[in-house]
Design an enzyme around this catalytic site. Structure first.
Site, PDB file in Angstrom:
ATOM      1  N   GLY B  10      -4.462  -7.422  -6.356  1.00 46.41           N
ATOM      2  CA  GLY B  10      -3.342  -7.328  -5.427  1.00 46.41           C
ATOM      3  C   GLY B  10      -2.179  -8.202  -5.849  1.00 46.41           C
ATOM      4  CB  ALA B  11       0.959  -7.650  -7.372  1.00 41.33           C
ATOM      5  CE1 TYR B  13       6.581 -12.651   0.199  1.00 43.86           C
ATOM      6  CE2 TYR B  13       5.209 -11.326   1.646  1.00 43.86           C
ATOM      7  CZ  TYR B  13       6.465 -11.723   1.211  1.00 43.86           C
ATOM      8  OH  TYR B  13       7.586 -11.178   1.786  1.00 43.86           O
ATOM      9  CB  VAL B  81      -9.168  -2.407  -5.452  1.00 37.95           C
ATOM     10  CG1 VAL B  81     -10.575  -2.959  -5.258  1.00 37.95           C
ATOM     11  CG2 VAL B  81      -8.362  -3.306  -6.383  1.00 37.95           C
ATOM     12  CD  GLU B 170      11.568 -10.791  11.125  1.00 39.50           C
ATOM     13  OE1 GLU B 170      10.831 -10.260  10.274  1.00 39.50           O
ATOM     14  OE2 GLU B 170      12.182 -11.849  10.933  1.00 39.50           O
ATOM     15  CG  ASP B 300      -1.958 -10.675   5.256  1.00 37.45           C
ATOM     16  OD1 ASP B 300      -1.573 -11.844   5.424  1.00 37.45           O
ATOM     17  OD2 ASP B 300      -1.191  -9.700   5.247  1.00 37.45           O
ATOM     18  CD  GLN B 318       5.703 -21.390   6.752  1.00 32.10           C
ATOM     19  OE1 GLN B 318       5.963 -22.570   6.861  1.00 32.10           O
ATOM     20  NE2 GLN B 318       5.883 -20.543   7.753  1.00 32.10           N
ATOM     21  CE  LYS B 378      13.247 -13.632   8.370  1.00 37.40           C
ATOM     22  NZ  LYS B 378      11.910 -13.770   8.936  1.00 37.40           N
TER      23      LYS B 378
END
Lengths: 405, 405
Positions: B10-11, B13, B81, B170, B300, B318, B378
């Site tokens: 996985g690419a 964050y 995957v 958002e 996650d 973050q 932000k």
């Protein structure tokens, strides 16, 4: 004495140019001029294929009527014409009725689907700002959906254009330029996309010089367009079209069929009881209907025979604009006296674009042009119209000046 | 001696930052680093809502992996995957199998629809470049269709956003800015468009400072967003959603439901037999799974409890970025010796944008900020990430510098 009411229906090429000329030639004390149009903008029908392909924004194609018409001289009504009652000199609009002394009918064309099953319901047509931008969005939406579905649907990437006439070919040219951009935008291999033209005649652009037709085919085929000539569309469903060629039926899965093979005059004309020929009014030499001395017809609703070949002149912007000279002159003559003129078409040339960077054409004295030279000529024709319609200001705002790429 | 194989799945964050750090800290003679990702680009999940609303082009959000990763140091495999077999140290991809000595799992999230009927089939989610640009196109397409239909369909202009959490709010902020532009583009009266947020809690942004929530509500309501709180989505059909509030069912006709109220860890993790808690792997302090000493989990898919409130830390960019420091360090320690580190989250602040020109946030020492100041904060957060990931070059290419409008 009451001023005569001049009512002009439709703000297409013919109606718009007639109004502009009348607002200059007639004083407000001589006549009341009323222009009726469905939208509060005029648009250049001959640019709509670019909006449909997504190569030109539709705001470049349309012009707010208030930017061209002097609203203190002309009464503009935004409404839809329902019917015309020439015997009682009345026009029924959706929201009101109008009385006229002199009427100019410039209600343009509508798509003709010749009863081919499913075409009216499932095919797109390039006829207005609304329908053109819908085609742009429809193609984009299907490209966006393609990578979101587990089972890839080739029908989303097949685009069928029915008809290889002027509009069809010009649309194909823009589409061929646009597809590589769309493929980049939506991460689609451009070799997967098919653009298929289905034409009933043995060749596209029937009537055009064969050498130029050959040039157009090469230009478009090199950009991936497939041509199927001698083929008749038999059916259009939400997910496919079927055509017949050499007695064989072929079905092409597609969610995007654009019908560019048939237009007819606005059916309001026929329904309103005018004497018509192929849905159009065969006008007198002074552009009036045969049966009403106070009704003029201009543009695609008017039929004028070419005595040289016994066939009607094609419904082009060029002819509608030329007619506006005669119609404006004769309307003025009718309300304030003077000699009527007769219309004599002067075909100055025809240029078909094949995308922004290629074109073919025949200009004065049957000289053939193609490539860059023809694209420049096309832009000169477009820009000349803007200059006539709204002067230098409009030309600078909406003109096409990108002649060097 | 054979170099150890480090495989990063996985690419996002976490995976991307871990790879960037490892390619700096490990020589090519120390280890073989392999990065596996479905696409050949990395994207900023926290910007996708802007792509979905159409306020930022998706190419600004994605970064080609080859622009950040040194392909002579890292072996990049574009593949999907399928499963992980930690007992035999293998990963099954769609097109091949991989063996690893050390594995980093950064497979991100997927939408969770909690079995609400129709939601999975008919609602959109903001989870990838593909799904985000589809939302943009879907809304545009419906706006384009609106004026092309005789019978106007209000459902085309109603947009329902399920969930008033971070992503939902958002997205609403961007949408509220975008709608007036879209109305101009498609000639639609902007008073006809409805943007409706349905939230199950008594308030949107649960857990956020009430004063800031109030600020957000005012900002969005002044731009036409309607809020329905204490309401549970009961059903989603292709043409409507139904919610229950105060025991009453309300149906809203809509063709556009965006589900922003639930995510879960990539289900591959659970299916591959790892011990999980709410679908995630509750990692050890050094970010390894409880049961395999050579498998790290980041982002996650990893669960870390906050001892202060007994609840898991939220799955944010973050935290994933902070974890990559520890994961990269510990992977290196594992293959070439050294002390392992423990992960300690440092919540530096949270800013939620409300469109490009408004935001709310809490920064260091619980200081509340809002308005212009918060939008600048932000953008600083976003730009800092780009700098960390790809240096000044990437920052200049993809950064957000429009702080003055």
């Amino acid at each position: 004495m009451k001023n005569p009411n001049i009512v002009i229906l439709g703000a297409g090429y013919g109606g718009m140019m007639t109004t502009v000329k009348l607002q200059k030639s007639l004083g407000v004390n001589e006549a009341n001029i009323t222009l009726v149009n469905m939208n509060d903008y005029h648009y250049q029908t001959t640019w709509l294929h670019e909006n449909a392909a997504g190569t030109l924004h539709h705001d470049r194609t349309r012009i707010p009527i208030k930017d061209v018409i002097n609203m203190s001289k002309v009464n503009f009504i935004q409404d839809k014409v329902v019917s015309i009652k020439p015997e009682i000199k009345k026009v029924k609009l959706e929201n009101r009725d109008l009385e006229y002394d002199v009427l100019v009918i410039g209600l343009g064309f509508e798509a003709a689907t010749f009863g081919i099953p499913g075409l009216e319901e499932h095919a797109f047509t390039i006829g207005s700002i609304n329908s053109a931008r819908l085609i742009r969005e429809h193609i984009e939406y299907n490209f966006a959906l393609y990578n979101n579905e587990k089972e890839k649907k080739q029908a989303r990437l097949n685009i069928v254009v029915g008809g290889g006439g002027f509009t069809g070919i010009e649309f194909l040219g823009e589409l061929a330029n646009r597809i590589p951009e769309l493929c980049e935008e939506f991460d689609i291999d451009k070799n997967l996309v098919r653009i298929i033209n289905v034409e009933g005649s043995p060749t596209v652009l029937p009537g055009f010089d064969p050498e130029l037709v050959e040039y157009a085919l090469n230009s478009l085929e090199s950009r991936g367009v497939e041509f199927v000539t001698n083929a008749m569309l038999k059916e259009c469903t939400p997910e496919s079209i079927t055509y017949e060629k050499d007695g064989e039926l072929t079905q092409v899965p597609t969610l995007t069929t654009v019908w560019a093979a048939g237009v007819r005059a606005n059916s309001i004309v026929e329904k309103s009881g005018f004497e018509t020929n192929r849905g159009k009014v065969e006008v007198r030499k002074d552009m009036r209907t045969p049966d009403f001395d106070n009704v003029f017809v201009i543009g695609d609703c008017a039929l004028i025979m070419n005595p040289e070949n016994g066939r009607p002149y094609p419904p082009t912007a060029q002819i509608a604009i030329q007619q506006s000279d005669v119609v404006a002159h004769n309307v003025k003559a009718l309300v304030s006296g003077g000699e009527a003129e007769e219309f004599e078409p002067k075909i100055l040339g025809t240029v078909a674009s094949l995308g922004h960077d290629d074109a073919i054409g025949v200009v004065l004295n049957n000289q053939k042009i193609f490539g860059w030279k023809a694209t420049v000529m096309k832009k000169i024709i477009d820009n000349r119209y803007l200059l006539k319609l709204g002067g230098v200001g409009l030309l600078l705002k909406k003109g096409k000046f990108n002649i060097f790429y």
